[in-house]
Design a protein around this motif. Structure first.
Motif, PDB file in Angstrom:
ATOM      1  N   CYS A  66       0.835  -1.193   0.000  1.00  0.00           N
ATOM      2  CA  CYS A  66       0.000   0.000   0.000  1.00  0.00           C
ATOM      3  C   CYS A  66       0.875   1.249   0.000  1.00  0.00           C
ATOM      4  O   CYS A  66       1.715   1.422   0.883  1.00  0.00           O
ATOM      5  CB  CYS A  66      -0.911   0.005   1.227  1.00  0.00           C
ATOM      6  N   CYS A  69      -0.356   3.673   3.346  1.00  0.00           N
ATOM      7  CA  CYS A  69       0.055   3.399   4.728  1.00  0.00           C
ATOM      8  C   CYS A  69       1.300   2.503   4.797  1.00  0.00           C
ATOM      9  O   CYS A  69       1.732   2.103   5.868  1.00  0.00           O
ATOM     10  CB  CYS A  69      -1.097   2.790   5.526  1.00  0.00           C
ATOM     11  N   SER A  71       1.965  -0.622   4.094  1.00  0.00           N
ATOM     12  CA  SER A  71       1.917  -1.976   4.627  1.00  0.00           C
ATOM     13  C   SER A  71       1.924  -2.993   3.480  1.00  0.00           C
ATOM     14  O   SER A  71       1.551  -2.675   2.353  1.00  0.00           O
ATOM     15  CB  SER A  71       0.674  -2.159   5.511  1.00  0.00           C
ATOM     16  N   CYS A  82      -6.171  -2.012   0.053  1.00  0.00           N
ATOM     17  CA  CYS A  82      -5.402  -2.238   1.266  1.00  0.00           C
ATOM     18  C   CYS A  82      -6.327  -2.648   2.418  1.00  0.00           C
ATOM     19  O   CYS A  82      -7.314  -1.974   2.699  1.00  0.00           O
ATOM     20  CB  CYS A  82      -4.654  -0.960   1.623  1.00  0.00           C
ATOM     21  N   SER A  84      -5.667  -2.548   5.522  1.00  0.00           N
ATOM     22  CA  SER A  84      -5.488  -1.691   6.692  1.00  0.00           C
ATOM     23  C   SER A  84      -6.224  -0.367   6.565  1.00  0.00           C
ATOM     24  O   SER A  84      -6.941   0.048   7.468  1.00  0.00           O
ATOM     25  CB  SER A  84      -4.000  -1.402   6.931  1.00  0.00           C
ATOM     26  N   CYS A  85      -6.037   0.304   5.419  1.00  0.00           N
ATOM     27  CA  CYS A  85      -6.635   1.634   5.301  1.00  0.00           C
ATOM     28  C   CYS A  85      -7.696   1.712   4.201  1.00  0.00           C
ATOM     29  O   CYS A  85      -8.363   2.728   4.044  1.00  0.00           O
ATOM     30  CB  CYS A  85      -5.543   2.681   5.058  1.00  0.00           C
TER      31      CYS A  85
HETATM   32 ZN   LIG Z   1      -3.039   1.054   3.333  1.00  0.00          ZN
END
Ligand SMILES: [Zn+2]
Length: 106
Positions: A66, A69, A71, A82, A84-85
């Protein structure tokens, strides 16, 4: 099939007479079915110095990175976002190619 050409070139380099095995990494996204590749390989190598070689294949999972962020994650079900975000500003970092990892010869 350029993979065969690469193997042949490697064999020539080390003056090999027979091919014992080839290990491949197959990216999940490379659109290759291991079973059909294995069949193709058998057909193509029949009657050549590569006949009877064992084809070993590892499927490499598709991984993404990503940009937002920073990751790394595994891309599942071809969801290119992504986890995570939620951003879709990602790039794939593995799992797209077919690569020869090693060959064993006599
Ligand atoms: Zn992300």
């Amino acid at each position: 099939m350029s993979m065969i050409e690469i193997v042949r070139e490697e064999m020539r380099k080390c003056d090999a007479k027979t091919l014992r095995s080839v290990r491949l990494n197959i990216g999940q996204m490379a659109a290759i079915v291991p079973d059909s590749l294995s069949f193709c390989f058998e057909v193509i190598t029949k009657g050549t110095e590569m006949e009877g070689a064992r084809l070993m294949m590892d499927v490499i999972p598709l991984k993404g990175y990503c940009n937002t962020c920073e990751s790394e994650f595994e891309i599942k079900d071809y969801v290119f976002a992504c986890p995570s975000c939620g951003d879709t500003n990602i790039k794939t970092i593995s799992g797209q190619d077919l690569a020869i990892v090693e060959i064993e010869v006599d």
